[in-house]
Design a protein around this motif. Sequence first.
Motif, PDB file in Angstrom:
ATOM      1  N   MET A  16       1.969  -4.377   7.673  1.00 54.84           N
ATOM      2  CA  MET A  16       1.846  -4.044   6.250  1.00 54.84           C
ATOM      3  C   MET A  16       1.834  -5.294   5.388  1.00 54.84           C
ATOM      4  O   MET A  16       1.160  -5.335   4.358  1.00 54.84           O
ATOM      5  N   PRO A  20      -1.640  -5.212   3.126  1.00 53.75           N
ATOM      6  CA  PRO A  20      -0.946  -4.252   2.251  1.00 53.75           C
ATOM      7  C   PRO A  20      -1.881  -3.248   1.594  1.00 53.75           C
ATOM      8  O   PRO A  20      -1.508  -2.094   1.378  1.00 53.75           O
ATOM      9  N   ARG A  24      -1.529   0.695   2.026  1.00 58.54           N
ATOM     10  CA  ARG A  24      -1.243   1.482   0.817  1.00 58.54           C
ATOM     11  C   ARG A  24      -2.197   2.674   0.721  1.00 58.54           C
ATOM     12  O   ARG A  24      -1.785   3.785   0.354  1.00 58.54           O
ATOM     13  N   THR A  69       4.545  -1.709   1.015  1.00 61.50           N
ATOM     14  CA  THR A  69       3.383  -2.456   0.525  1.00 61.50           C
ATOM     15  C   THR A  69       3.444  -2.736  -0.964  1.00 61.50           C
ATOM     16  O   THR A  69       2.636  -3.511  -1.483  1.00 61.50           O
TER      17      THR A  69
END
Length: 301
Positions: A16, A20, A24, A69
């Motif tokens: 993550m 990210p 997400r 995230t």
Amino acid sequence: MQHVGKLICSNLGARMDSEPKSWRLLADVLYDFGTGLEVISPLCPHLFLEMAGLGNFAKGMAVVAARATRLPIYSSFAKEGNLSDLFAKGEAISTLFNVLGIGAGIQLASTVCSSTQGKLVVGPLLSLMHVYCVREEMRATPVNTLNPQRTALIVAEFLKSGRISSPADLRYQEDILFPGRLIEEAGSVKVGRPLHKVCKPSELQKVKEKFPGEKFILNRGSKCTDMVLERSATGEDALRGWLVAAYAAEVAKSFHVPSENALEEGYSRMSDVFSPFISELQAKGWHTDRFLDGTGCRFAL
């Protein structure tokens, strides 16, 4: 089941950090999927427990991924230590839209969604709208840390035009859905494979001697170039290795030389351009103090 999903997802934190924006988006897809299962579970009374449990499992993973995230994305917007201020404003906006969403949900529940058929029609439409909006939001978000995809895009642009893109320039070039794809213009570099799969233990010292003092190992294959980083390697070390691999691929393609000679020529070219390259990269706002490969497969000597 929700706690099981949270525990499983907690083991993926390094990935993550690396991607990210992709995680997400996946978090919102999982949350909508879990909510959808909960909505339709009363229609399958004989599978109610299984569907409700699976929905809770997906929502548990989604909650952890969304929270994990949030900080890397906020960090890219932070200037002069105002991360807490950004986080507070982000939470305030999230709360505001949650309240508006609850109000809209109450209104829909008493009108078009009062029947099961209405829920089955409106639910997927709202979910698609939600995922599309999050995707566009993530595409527009500039992230200034180095990961494999962003490093490859930087190197490809540098070899092609001699210029270095800023995080804001590069954001729309990132592939959020398939971040692991190889970029041929940057040498088709694959990062993070276990060392024993990249080279044999008996050949390790010979491979390491190709680039004395460097914190990376390169091994050119027919389809890609494997790069394995030392445990203490930074973003600058990853950039050095990536430039060597990209220049070597360019030399091998243009002059049809063996891999050994191509890597030597690539290393020579990298050494000539690296100092101005890294200076301009840092001036553009990139953080080169670390490299987020997300896999944890590094070596220590």
